[in-house]
Design an enzyme around this catalytic site. Sequence first.
Site, PDB file in Angstrom:
ATOM      1  N   GLY A 123       0.800  -1.221   0.000  1.00 14.40           N
ATOM      2  CA  GLY A 123       0.000   0.000   0.000  1.00 14.40           C
ATOM      3  C   GLY A 123       0.826   1.262   0.000  1.00 14.40           C
ATOM      4  CB  SER A 126       5.935   7.371  -5.300  1.00 14.04           C
ATOM      5  OG  SER A 126       6.198   6.632  -6.469  1.00 14.04           O
ATOM      6  NE  ARG A 244      17.102  10.270  -7.299  1.00 14.77           N
ATOM      7  CZ  ARG A 244      17.083  11.572  -7.026  1.00 14.77           C
ATOM      8  NH1 ARG A 244      16.330  12.386  -7.732  1.00 14.77           N
ATOM      9  NH2 ARG A 244      17.831  12.040  -6.064  1.00 14.77           N
ATOM     10  CG  LEU A 342      13.485  -3.046 -37.101  1.00 14.64           C
ATOM     11  CD1 LEU A 342      14.295  -3.962 -36.208  1.00 14.64           C
ATOM     12  CD2 LEU A 342      14.219  -2.799 -38.415  1.00 14.64           C
ATOM     13  N   GLY A 343       8.834  -3.352 -37.982  1.00 17.21           N
ATOM     14  CA  GLY A 343       7.605  -4.042 -38.367  1.00 17.21           C
ATOM     15  C   GLY A 343       7.512  -5.450 -37.812  1.00 17.21           C
ATOM     16  CD  GLU A 367      16.620   2.913  -7.167  1.00 21.36           C
ATOM     17  OE1 GLU A 367      16.600   1.883  -6.483  1.00 21.36           O
ATOM     18  OE2 GLU A 367      17.175   3.957  -6.823  1.00 21.36           O
ATOM     19  N   GLY A 368      11.658   5.372  -8.005  1.00 19.40           N
ATOM     20  CA  GLY A 368      10.909   6.624  -8.164  1.00 19.40           C
ATOM     21  C   GLY A 368      10.382   6.754  -9.578  1.00 19.40           C
TER      22      GLY A 368
END
Lengths: 390, 364
Positions: A123, A126, A244, A342-343, A367-368
Amino acid sequence: MIDLNLTGNDEQVLAAVRQEALIARRYARHYDENEHEFPPNELPEARDHPGFMANMGNRSAEDAGMAVLSMFIAMGQTWGDYSVRLRRQERGLGNAALQAAGTEAQKRQWGGRILAMAITEPGCGSDPSLLRTSATLDGDQWVLNGEKIFVTTGCRADGVVVWATVDKAAGRAGIKSFLVMKGTPGFIVAHKEKKLGIRADDTAAYVFQDCRIPRDQLLGGDEQVHTEGSGGFRGVMKTFNMTRPGVAALGLGMAEAALDFTRDALHEVGIEITYGAGLQAQAAVVERFVRLEAVFEAARLATIRAAWLADQGESNNMEASIAKAKAGGAVREITQGCIEILGPMAISREHLLEKWFRDVRITDIYEGTGEIQRLIIARTLLGYSRHELK
Amino acid sequence: MISFAMTDEQASARDAIRGFAATALRPNARAYDEASAIPDAFYPQAWELGLTATQLPEAYGGYGAPRSPVTNAIVLEELAYGDAALALAAAAPSLFAYAVADQGTEAQRRTYLPALCGAHYHAATLAVAEPTPAFNAFAPRTRAVADGDGWRLSGRKCCVPLGDRASHVLVIAAVDDGLGAFIVAHGATGLRIADAEKNLGLRALPTATLDFARVRVDVGDRLGGAAGCDVPRLLNHSRVALAAVLNGMSRAVLDYCVPYARERVAFGEAIARKQSIAFRLAEMQMEVESMRWMIWKAASQLERGRDATRSTHLARIYAGEKAMWIADNGVQVLGGHGFIREHPVELWYRNARTLSVLEGVAAV
């Protein structure tokens, strides 16, 4: 003096990194398709291979600083594969936290172990002020209770730096980190996550149930609940100023692999990438590709900039976020774009491009997230506190 | 060695130019744009900065500082932070001077450089762009055909800074075996200078369309002599310069939007406190910085004499795209005020679109 070119010595180191990376790449598909297996710490080829460290001896003050070089090395390694290495570095994110915030005694005692870092909870992502894992002092022991998810190298690590609150009412100021070793009763590695990409990487979920650790395993050793902004939390956050850009570099290595693959595939059918003509005068496919290369260069240089500031001992809080946010967007755009260029061939699991497309997606999340990075950049730019800009 | 550290000389050049841009460029940008003209007095004033003379050899009257595309990129960013049109006007003589200094023969340097190092303002320029769809600077339609011991030059060039008043213009043209650069004097027979261009942006900057009808060029006026010169290198210098101008303009947009967003209140709080605006500003900051490092990388490659075709091209297209994006967002942050000519963002919006399709209007 401004110079953004690598020296010959650095080029040599990176050529060796790439050689190793190509060996690792041979195993990339296997460990992607067999998620339950762990890549070995050393590939069989490692024994007869000198390794890029052999090339480090010639380096001098004229060459790139260590933070900058480590960004290039990280890119070179993930250019081979994100999860598989010729030799695995025996380090986790928790080691960086230990170095940044640990006492000398703690560094001596735990420095030789692989330490993961456990922050995220079911829960709480960030916004660490929401975290619920608790640490309660009972005599000479801390008692930990709670759940942690998305713990990188959580299965492989010897131990973990875990974030827990000693005082929920204190919010962020109550958050401390604790060193917990595997085997401690009440510390349970619940499972290895199944993921979109970086499947061979081990991402664990932990449960702490009345897990008791000695009192001196509080990272940094300082038990006082700090007033906001005076230490604990901010000290640990500093860890991220190098990680980061590091995460940015890991993603960029894969994006570069995608660009190289795409360039080679176009070359095979006679489409050459050239840089002379203006965009208006180029074939659409070439123009598209060159734009992606520019995006790559922009993100790579933003990453190198953040690392260079760290090498100079200068603050890089905003620049670290710029690197992370820039790379997080760039690697998505690049790998998505290469597939489009490239498809149908690009989506085949015969090739690694589809894997890079999946693997890089984590860059803008862990890492954020990119949003958190923008929040940090915007606060700095606007001179706002975290209360003024949420 | 990888380093982002300016030398002391670069830092003091940056500070000096920043001051000039703040006092002589920004306050005049709007008025000159509205007038579609720069007062004559501006040129001698800018000349005193020594933008062109500083990096020309002492032997020709220059100050003898080493040629440094990195320093010039820093200087152009600062000038353009003040105003892009005035930056290009002030730096235009360097277009011609650096090309001659870098790639001219000894005779060409002796002939042309002293005037460009003199005490008095002297205009000379470069002609690259052409008014054709899908223009490609590396494949111009303007051609130079061998004629006896010289050349005949035919074609049309546009967006030539100071093209109406330059004593000499260096013209990029196709030759049988590639590209060449040819020096043409102001009054040359067959050269017609059309009426001043009226463009979307950079309105203050005098730009000219030049028609060349079999203009005679002597053998000695092909840059680099009979063997010619490295035209792609010359174009690379101009692409980095243009990117640096875009960088300075982009920073100007951001620095204007930040205080505006902090002061403008909507629904009870500053709009900067809303993520939709704050994140936009954060992304503008990311791009202003990222494009600068691409410019510095390309410029440092030029400075070391490396082939910088790829890095200059990438810097140029990235700066062009992101400067347009930044100017576009600048208008959006200001809302209705972004559309009103009282604020500079509408000017930056026009200038961004203009600059990012140009070639050969600045040099480092």
